[in-house]
Design an enzyme around this catalytic site. Structure first.
Site, PDB file in Angstrom:
ATOM      1  N   THR A 181      87.052 -15.442  -2.818  1.00 39.65           N
ATOM      2  CA  THR A 181      88.101 -15.959  -3.594  1.00 39.65           C
ATOM      3  C   THR A 181      88.375 -17.422  -3.417  1.00 39.65           C
ATOM      4  OG1 THR A 181      89.111 -13.987  -3.169  1.00 39.65           O
ATOM      5  CG2 THR A 181      90.613 -15.412  -2.878  1.00 39.65           C
ATOM      6  N   GLN A 203      84.250  -7.684  -9.743  1.00 48.93           N
ATOM      7  CA  GLN A 203      84.540  -7.503  -8.540  1.00 48.93           C
ATOM      8  C   GLN A 203      86.274  -7.009  -9.001  1.00 48.93           C
ATOM      9  OE1 GLN A 203      85.939  -8.656  -4.703  1.00 48.93           O
ATOM     10  NE2 GLN A 203      85.148  -7.308  -3.580  1.00 48.93           N
ATOM     11  N   HIS A 219      86.507  -3.188  -5.411  1.00 47.36           N
ATOM     12  CA  HIS A 219      86.481  -3.983  -4.876  1.00 47.36           C
ATOM     13  C   HIS A 219      86.870  -2.094  -2.844  1.00 47.36           C
ATOM     14  CE1 HIS A 219      87.266  -6.254  -1.281  1.00 47.36           C
ATOM     15  NE2 HIS A 219      87.752  -7.506  -2.087  1.00 47.36           N
ATOM     16  N   ASN A 235      87.711  -5.147   3.260  1.00 46.14           N
ATOM     17  CA  ASN A 235      87.909  -6.032   3.194  1.00 46.14           C
ATOM     18  C   ASN A 235      89.568  -5.381   3.434  1.00 46.14           C
ATOM     19  OD1 ASN A 235      85.963  -7.465   3.336  1.00 46.14           O
ATOM     20  ND2 ASN A 235      86.445  -8.174   1.965  1.00 46.14           N
ATOM     21  N   TYR A 251      92.106  -3.876   1.556  1.00 48.57           N
ATOM     22  CA  TYR A 251      92.814  -3.911   0.045  1.00 48.57           C
ATOM     23  C   TYR A 251      93.230  -2.635  -0.184  1.00 48.57           C
ATOM     24  CZ  TYR A 251      92.327  -8.852   0.729  1.00 48.57           C
ATOM     25  OH  TYR A 251      91.841 -10.146   0.794  1.00 48.57           O
ATOM     26  N   ARG A 273      82.117  -2.814  -2.988  1.00 43.89           N
ATOM     27  CA  ARG A 273      81.809  -2.908  -2.046  1.00 43.89           C
ATOM     28  C   ARG A 273      82.408  -1.853  -0.657  1.00 43.89           C
ATOM     29  NH1 ARG A 273      83.164  -9.319  -0.327  1.00 43.89           N
ATOM     30  NH2 ARG A 273      80.907  -9.633   0.507  1.00 43.89           N
ATOM     31  N   ASN A 305      92.254  -8.206   7.173  1.00 39.91           N
ATOM     32  CA  ASN A 305      93.885  -7.439   6.953  1.00 39.91           C
ATOM     33  C   ASN A 305      94.376  -6.460   7.236  1.00 39.91           C
ATOM     34  OD1 ASN A 305      94.374  -9.344   5.015  1.00 39.91           O
ATOM     35  ND2 ASN A 305      92.460  -8.722   3.832  1.00 39.91           N
ATOM     36  N   GLY A 338      78.051 -15.668   1.120  1.00 36.65           N
ATOM     37  CA  GLY A 338      78.967 -15.881   0.768  1.00 36.65           C
ATOM     38  C   GLY A 338      79.361 -18.012   1.240  1.00 36.65           C
ATOM     39  N   ARG A 339      79.920 -17.493   1.713  1.00 38.15           N
ATOM     40  CA  ARG A 339      79.840 -19.002   2.225  1.00 38.15           C
ATOM     41  C   ARG A 339      78.538 -20.533   1.686  1.00 38.15           C
ATOM     42  NH1 ARG A 339      83.575 -18.679   7.290  1.00 38.15           N
ATOM     43  NH2 ARG A 339      81.520 -16.709   7.251  1.00 38.15           N
TER      44      ARG A 339
HETATM   45  C1  8OZ Z   1      89.724 -14.733   1.216  1.00 41.02           C
HETATM   46  C2  8OZ Z   1      90.863 -14.798   1.143  1.00 41.02           C
HETATM   47  C3  8OZ Z   1      91.431 -14.213   0.169  1.00 41.02           C
HETATM   48  C4  8OZ Z   1      91.237 -12.572  -0.716  1.00 41.02           C
HETATM   49  C5  8OZ Z   1      87.872 -10.531   0.620  1.00 41.02           C
HETATM   50  C6  8OZ Z   1      88.914 -10.930  -1.633  1.00 41.02           C
HETATM   51  O1  8OZ Z   1      88.238 -10.688   2.177  1.00 41.02           O
HETATM   52  C7  8OZ Z   1      88.959 -11.232  -0.471  1.00 41.02           C
HETATM   53  C8  8OZ Z   1      89.622 -12.420  -0.025  1.00 41.02           C
HETATM   54  C9  8OZ Z   1      88.400 -12.959   1.238  1.00 41.02           C
HETATM   55  O2  8OZ Z   1      87.436  -9.785  -0.196  1.00 41.02           O
END
Ligand code: 8OZ
Length: 363
Positions: free
Chosen positions: A27, A100, A176, A179, A181, A228, A236, A317-318
């Site tokens: 993101t 994604q 997705h 994480n 969501y 994923r 979260n 990732g990073r």
């Molecule tokens: C970091 C900041 C905002 C969203 C995820 C899409 O964790 C994200 C995300 C990561 O999957």
């Protein structure tokens, strides 16, 4: 032990990837007006096209599905046209790219919703997490529970977004399901206390994720559909009482749909790999097609896990943020550049398209 290397081509369905290194979704909050990816996004992804596969940043399937400032969408014609510039630029460099697709569910804020609407969730339980809105990190809003008759509309938003992805030139989509969501919220009983066909049992909590994936497969084909998952990540504010049984069931059902890959965040997203006991090998063995491993991999860990056949592809990732040529740097065991934390989320070219390749930084 096998002698495969990370730097050899790999067949992902009908696509030939030039190596086994995947750029994980990241993101970056730099979409333009109308949540259209900017021209800078085309440059950013094209700079990283030497990854075997790029997975785009999380991209909302509807305005309701948006949870952060300036994340891109794929539900309007202008967004499709913006993404086409990205896919064209990546393909011109010989790269491959999936988008994604996400719906954030309760990880949102009224200021991001149409007419200040209440964000939606499996149950009216606020997530213990923050989002980024109006240029600040703030608590997410209190959500409302989705009515059962609203769920087909969400499935349909994913289906339409998948069709839009193909129209925009993507090689496929990643649902997705991770994480914390919407789809992960439904799967996990810390966020889902529904009493209908979408809550309670393992089968019921998996239902929305499986319906969404089946709809995407029907729309664009299993060879272009990945997902994923993050079985034990507390990202979260989600938790669940029996992740092993829940995710073995989910992976069996996803595998039966014939999807091209299952991408697993092993441990806490961006954090410790050993956050909770979990047998990821059990998921890997259930996957007939491709298993993509993610979270805290470096060259040595990926090399040894590949030799042990613990995964087919490895998502970084990073490290891709500050190293557009990450594949070349890993292959030559070159030093990796460090990220500037201040420019990860939001802004313009600084910290986005201005990280040099090793070759450029030496000249
Ligand atoms: C970091 C900041 C905002 C969203 C995820 C899409 O964790 C994200 C995300 C990561 O999957």
């Amino acid at each position: 032990m096998t002698n495969k290397t990370l730097f050899e081509p790999y067949n992902l369905g009908s696509l030939t990837l030039s190596n086994r290194i995947v750029m994980a979704p990241l993101t970056r909050n730099r979409a333009g007006p109308g949540f259209v990816p900017s021209d800078l996004a085309a440059e950013y992804y094209a700079q990283r096209a030497s990854a075997g596969l790029l997975i785009s940043e999380a991209t909302q399937i509807s305005q309701q599905g948006q949870g952060y400032q300036d994340s891109p969408g794929i539900y309007s014609q202008a967004q499709i046209d913006g993404w086409r510039k990205v896919t064209t630029a990546v393909h011109a460099k010989g790269g491959r790219i999936f988008v994604q697709l996400w719906h954030v569910g309760r990880v949102s804020h009224v200021d991001l919703q149409e007419n200040g609407a209440t964000p939606v969730a499996p149950s009216a339980i606020r997530a213990e997490t923050k989002t980024f809105v109006n240029n600040a990190f703030v608590d997410v809003s209190d959500p409302r529970a989705l009515e059962i008759d609203e769920l087909p509309g969400i499935v349909n938003d994913f289906r339409r977004a998948a069709a839009n992805a193909v129209a925009a030139g993507f090689d496929g989509v990643e649902v997705h399901g991770a994480n914390g969501y919407l789809l992960d919220q439904f799967a996990k009983d810390g966020a889902n206390v529904r009493a209908d066909a979408y809550g309670g049992s393992i089968e019921n909590r998996a239902r929305l994720m499986l319906e969404v994936t089946a709809a995407v497969v029907e729309e664009i084909g299993a060879e272009r559909t990945g997902i994923r998952l993050s079985p034990v990540s507390p990202a979260n504010g989600v938790s669940t009482s029996d992740p092993q049984a829940q995710f073995e069931y989910i992976v069996d059902q996803l595998d039966a749909l014939g999807i091209v890959y299952i991408h697993v965040v092993e441990g806490a997203t961006g954090g410790p790999r050993d956050v909770a006991p979990f047998d990821f090998g059990s998921l890997r063995r259930r996957v007939k097609n491709t298993y993509i491993a993610n979270n805290g991999y470096d060259l040595d860990l990926a090399t040894s896990r590949l030799a042990e056949d613990k995964a087919d592809l490895f998502a970084f990732g990073r490290p891709f943020i500050a190293n557009p040529d990450l594949v070349e740097r890993l292959e030559t065991r070159a030093v990796l550049a460090a990220i500037d934390p201040a420019t990860i989320y939001g802004g313009g070219a600084a910290g986005y398209t201005d990280y040099p390749t090793l070759a450029a930084s030496r000249s």
